[in-house]
Design a protein around this motif. Structure first.
Motif, PDB file in Angstrom:
ATOM      1  N   ASP A 145       0.837  -1.195   0.000  1.00 41.84           N
ATOM      2  CA  ASP A 145       0.000   0.000   0.000  1.00 41.84           C
ATOM      3  C   ASP A 145       0.878   1.253   0.000  1.00 41.84           C
ATOM      4  OD1 ASP A 145       0.972   0.308   2.576  1.00 41.84           O
ATOM      5  OD2 ASP A 145      -0.869  -0.373   3.546  1.00 41.84           O
ATOM      6  N   GLU A 146       0.232   2.418   0.153  1.00 43.06           N
ATOM      7  CA  GLU A 146       1.000   3.675   0.029  1.00 43.06           C
ATOM      8  C   GLU A 146       2.080   3.798   1.115  1.00 43.06           C
ATOM      9  OE1 GLU A 146      -2.154   6.767   1.948  1.00 43.06           O
ATOM     10  OE2 GLU A 146      -2.779   4.958   0.906  1.00 43.06           O
ATOM     11  N   HIS A 147       1.820   3.186   2.295  1.00 42.44           N
ATOM     12  CA  HIS A 147       2.827   3.253   3.361  1.00 42.44           C
ATOM     13  C   HIS A 147       4.039   2.393   3.013  1.00 42.44           C
ATOM     14  CE1 HIS A 147      -0.075   5.389   5.725  1.00 42.44           C
ATOM     15  NE2 HIS A 147      -0.948   4.414   5.545  1.00 42.44           N
ATOM     16  N   ASP A 148       3.765   1.221   2.449  1.00 41.64           N
ATOM     17  CA  ASP A 148       4.874   0.352   2.026  1.00 41.64           C
ATOM     18  C   ASP A 148       5.726   1.062   0.969  1.00 41.64           C
ATOM     19  OD1 ASP A 148       3.848  -1.771   3.605  1.00 41.64           O
ATOM     20  OD2 ASP A 148       2.476  -2.342   1.988  1.00 41.64           O
ATOM     21  N   ILE A 149       5.035   1.742   0.060  1.00 42.99           N
ATOM     22  CA  ILE A 149       5.742   2.461  -1.014  1.00 42.99           C
ATOM     23  C   ILE A 149       6.598   3.580  -0.401  1.00 42.99           C
ATOM     24  CG2 ILE A 149       5.393   3.964  -3.061  1.00 42.99           C
ATOM     25  CD1 ILE A 149       4.604   1.044  -3.629  1.00 42.99           C
ATOM     26  N   ALA A 150       6.011   4.330   0.537  1.00 42.85           N
ATOM     27  CA  ALA A 150       6.756   5.414   1.195  1.00 42.85           C
ATOM     28  C   ALA A 150       7.951   4.838   1.962  1.00 42.85           C
ATOM     29  CB  ALA A 150       5.842   6.196   2.132  1.00 42.85           C
ATOM     30  N   ASP A 151       7.749   3.715   2.646  1.00 40.97           N
ATOM     31  CA  ASP A 151       8.842   3.080   3.397  1.00 40.97           C
ATOM     32  C   ASP A 151       9.956   2.626   2.450  1.00 40.97           C
ATOM     33  OD1 ASP A 151       7.448   3.459   5.729  1.00 40.97           O
ATOM     34  OD2 ASP A 151       6.872   1.356   5.991  1.00 40.97           O
ATOM     35  N   ALA A 152       9.564   2.053   1.321  1.00 43.44           N
ATOM     36  CA  ALA A 152      10.564   1.575   0.352  1.00 43.44           C
ATOM     37  C   ALA A 152      11.392   2.742  -0.173  1.00 43.44           C
ATOM     38  CB  ALA A 152       9.872   0.835  -0.795  1.00 43.44           C
ATOM     39  N   LYS A 153      10.725   3.882  -0.387  1.00 44.50           N
ATOM     40  CA  LYS A 153      11.449   5.073  -0.872  1.00 44.50           C
ATOM     41  C   LYS A 153      12.433   5.574   0.179  1.00 44.50           C
ATOM     42  CE  LYS A 153       8.150   6.633  -4.266  1.00 44.50           C
ATOM     43  NZ  LYS A 153       7.296   7.674  -4.791  1.00 44.50           N
ATOM     44  N   ALA A 154      11.988   5.573   1.430  1.00 46.99           N
ATOM     45  CA  ALA A 154      12.872   6.027   2.517  1.00 46.99           C
ATOM     46  C   ALA A 154      14.051   5.058   2.667  1.00 46.99           C
ATOM     47  CB  ALA A 154      12.083   6.117   3.818  1.00 46.99           C
ATOM     48  N   PHE A 155      13.777   3.774   2.528  1.00 46.15           N
ATOM     49  CA  PHE A 155      14.834   2.759   2.594  1.00 46.15           C
ATOM     50  C   PHE A 155      15.887   3.029   1.503  1.00 46.15           C
ATOM     51  CE2 PHE A 155      16.096  -1.267   0.461  1.00 46.15           C
ATOM     52  CZ  PHE A 155      16.985  -1.744   1.422  1.00 46.15           C
ATOM     53  N   ALA A 156      15.415   3.309   0.290  1.00 44.00           N
ATOM     54  CA  ALA A 156      16.345   3.550  -0.826  1.00 44.00           C
ATOM     55  C   ALA A 156      17.251   4.745  -0.517  1.00 44.00           C
ATOM     56  CB  ALA A 156      15.560   3.793  -2.109  1.00 44.00           C
ATOM     57  N   LYS A 157      16.669   5.814   0.034  1.00 45.88           N
ATOM     58  CA  LYS A 157      17.459   7.018   0.372  1.00 45.88           C
ATOM     59  C   LYS A 157      18.494   6.684   1.450  1.00 45.88           C
ATOM     60  CE  LYS A 157      15.290  10.597  -1.798  1.00 45.88           C
ATOM     61  NZ  LYS A 157      13.844  10.652  -1.858  1.00 45.88           N
ATOM     62  N   TRP A 158      18.072   5.890   2.400  1.00 42.59           N
ATOM     63  CA  TRP A 158      18.970   5.502   3.500  1.00 42.59           C
ATOM     64  C   TRP A 158      20.168   4.725   2.945  1.00 42.59           C
ATOM     65  CZ3 TRP A 158      20.348   6.327   8.294  1.00 42.59           C
ATOM     66  CH2 TRP A 158      21.059   5.347   8.982  1.00 42.59           C
ATOM     67  N   VAL A 159      19.884   3.776   2.072  1.00 37.64           N
ATOM     68  CA  VAL A 159      20.963   2.957   1.494  1.00 37.64           C
ATOM     69  C   VAL A 159      21.926   3.849   0.691  1.00 37.64           C
ATOM     70  CG1 VAL A 159      21.466   1.150  -0.223  1.00 37.64           C
ATOM     71  CG2 VAL A 159      19.669   0.791   1.484  1.00 37.64           C
ATOM     72  N   LEU A 160      21.363   4.789  -0.067  1.00 34.50           N
ATOM     73  CA  LEU A 160      22.216   5.701  -0.839  1.00 34.50           C
ATOM     74  C   LEU A 160      23.129   6.503   0.079  1.00 34.50           C
ATOM     75  CD1 LEU A 160      20.305   7.523  -3.695  1.00 34.50           C
ATOM     76  CD2 LEU A 160      22.221   5.951  -3.859  1.00 34.50           C
ATOM     77  N   THR A 161      22.563   6.972   1.186  1.00 36.92           N
ATOM     78  CA  THR A 161      23.353   7.748   2.151  1.00 36.92           C
ATOM     79  C   THR A 161      24.462   6.880   2.745  1.00 36.92           C
ATOM     80  OG1 THR A 161      21.352   8.957   2.678  1.00 36.92           O
ATOM     81  CG2 THR A 161      23.170   9.228   4.200  1.00 36.92           C
ATOM     82  N   MET A 162      24.112   5.659   3.120  1.00 36.91           N
ATOM     83  CA  MET A 162      25.116   4.729   3.669  1.00 36.91           C
ATOM     84  C   MET A 162      26.247   4.525   2.662  1.00 36.91           C
ATOM     85  SD  MET A 162      24.358   3.541   6.635  1.00 36.91           S
ATOM     86  CE  MET A 162      23.923   5.216   6.950  1.00 36.91           C
ATOM     87  N   SER A 163      25.845   4.360   1.412  1.00 36.20           N
ATOM     88  CA  SER A 163      26.806   4.088   0.347  1.00 36.20           C
ATOM     89  C   SER A 163      27.726   5.294   0.133  1.00 36.20           C
ATOM     90  CB  SER A 163      26.022   3.758  -0.922  1.00 36.20           C
ATOM     91  OG  SER A 163      26.841   3.831  -2.031  1.00 36.20           O
ATOM     92  N   ALA A 164      27.140   6.506   0.168  1.00 33.21           N
ATOM     93  CA  ALA A 164      27.917   7.718  -0.113  1.00 33.21           C
ATOM     94  C   ALA A 164      28.869   8.060   1.022  1.00 33.21           C
ATOM     95  CB  ALA A 164      26.957   8.881  -0.355  1.00 33.21           C
ATOM     96  N   HIS A 165      28.532   7.701   2.237  1.00 37.96           N
ATOM     97  CA  HIS A 165      29.340   8.125   3.368  1.00 37.96           C
ATOM     98  C   HIS A 165      30.287   7.064   3.881  1.00 37.96           C
ATOM     99  CE1 HIS A 165      27.660  12.088   3.492  1.00 37.96           C
ATOM    100  NE2 HIS A 165      26.512  11.514   3.184  1.00 37.96           N
ATOM    101  N   GLY A 166      30.529   6.105   3.027  1.00 42.80           N
ATOM    102  CA  GLY A 166      31.585   5.150   3.330  1.00 42.80           C
ATOM    103  C   GLY A 166      31.242   4.135   4.403  1.00 42.80           C
ATOM    104  N   HIS A 167      29.961   4.059   4.766  1.00 40.09           N
ATOM    105  CA  HIS A 167      29.570   2.964   5.660  1.00 40.09           C
ATOM    106  C   HIS A 167      29.485   1.739   4.793  1.00 40.09           C
ATOM    107  CE1 HIS A 167      28.692   5.650   8.970  1.00 40.09           C
ATOM    108  NE2 HIS A 167      28.156   6.433   8.072  1.00 40.09           N
TER     109      HIS A 167
END
Ligand SMILES: Cc1cc2nc3c(=O)[nH]c(=O)nc-3n(C[C@H](O)[C@H](O)[C@H](O)COP(=O)(O)O)c2cc1C
Length: 168
Positions: A145-167
């Motif tokens: 549902d829309e919450h799952d979609i919003a969560d998936a988007k937030a997850f993607a941003k989190w992973v990108l941040t982790m990737s960019a900051h050398g974690h």
């Protein structure tokens, strides 16, 4: 930003929806492809890989793909499942997948429910064990549902941040 690939296996479209949400969240530069269209992971700095839980585990096609992930590759995994969140039924596929990619750099995992097709419910409902499973799966019918979609988007941003900051 690293070149990002979002790839997925999806039988009835739920995992594809989550893949599209992740792709949207990352932006235009990311590439989205079904698993069987990916020829080479080499050019990508970060790969999101998604699959549905099937019979408590990872579908064969996804299993074969995960075994081919190059050592050292930055990846994130996502899955959809019919059972309730947090139950062993929904967790064990991601746990197995994480073992398959143990040589890669796993930045994160995401899971949400996905409606179970009528056909699957019929097949799975035939044994006593699966009958109760089928009852539980019925409440997945509104997902993702829309919450799952919003969560998936937030997850993607989190992973990108982790990737960019050398974690990793
Ligand atoms: C053959 C089959 C087996 C399944 N087995 C499980 C299972 O063991 N555990 C579970 O939580 N969901 C199970 N499901 C439900 C799917 O994981 C769920 O519907 C998922 O969102 C489907 O994703 P898709 O639309 O991308 O194929 C099963 C579905 C099918 C068709």
């Amino acid at each position: 930003m690293p070149k990002v690939l979002v790839t997925y296996f999806s039988r009835t479209g739920n995992t594809k929806k989550i893949a599209e949400a992740i792709h949207d969240s990352i932006g235009r530069d990311a590439v989205i492809l079904p698993l069987d269209k990916v020829e080479d992971m080499g050019p990508y700095g970060l790969v999101f890989i998604g699959f549905p839980v099937q019979s408590h585990s990872v579908p064969y096609k996804a299993e074969a793909f995960l075994k081919k992930v190059p050592a050292g590759k930055k990846i994130a995994l996502f899955s959809t499942h019919g059972s309730l969140p947090g139950m062993r039924l929904s967790r064990e596929a991601l746990e197995y997948a994480s073992i398959l990619v143990v040589k890669a750099k796993l930045l994160g995992t995401f899971a949400c429910r996905g409606k179970v097709s009528m056909q699957a419910l019929e097949v799975l409902g035939r044994s006593p064990e699966h009958e109760t499973w089928a009852d539980m799966a019925a409440s997945a019918s509104t997902h993702p549902d829309e919450h799952d979609i919003a969560d998936a988007k937030a997850f993607a941003k989190w992973v990108l941040t982790m990737s960019a900051h050398g974690h990793y």
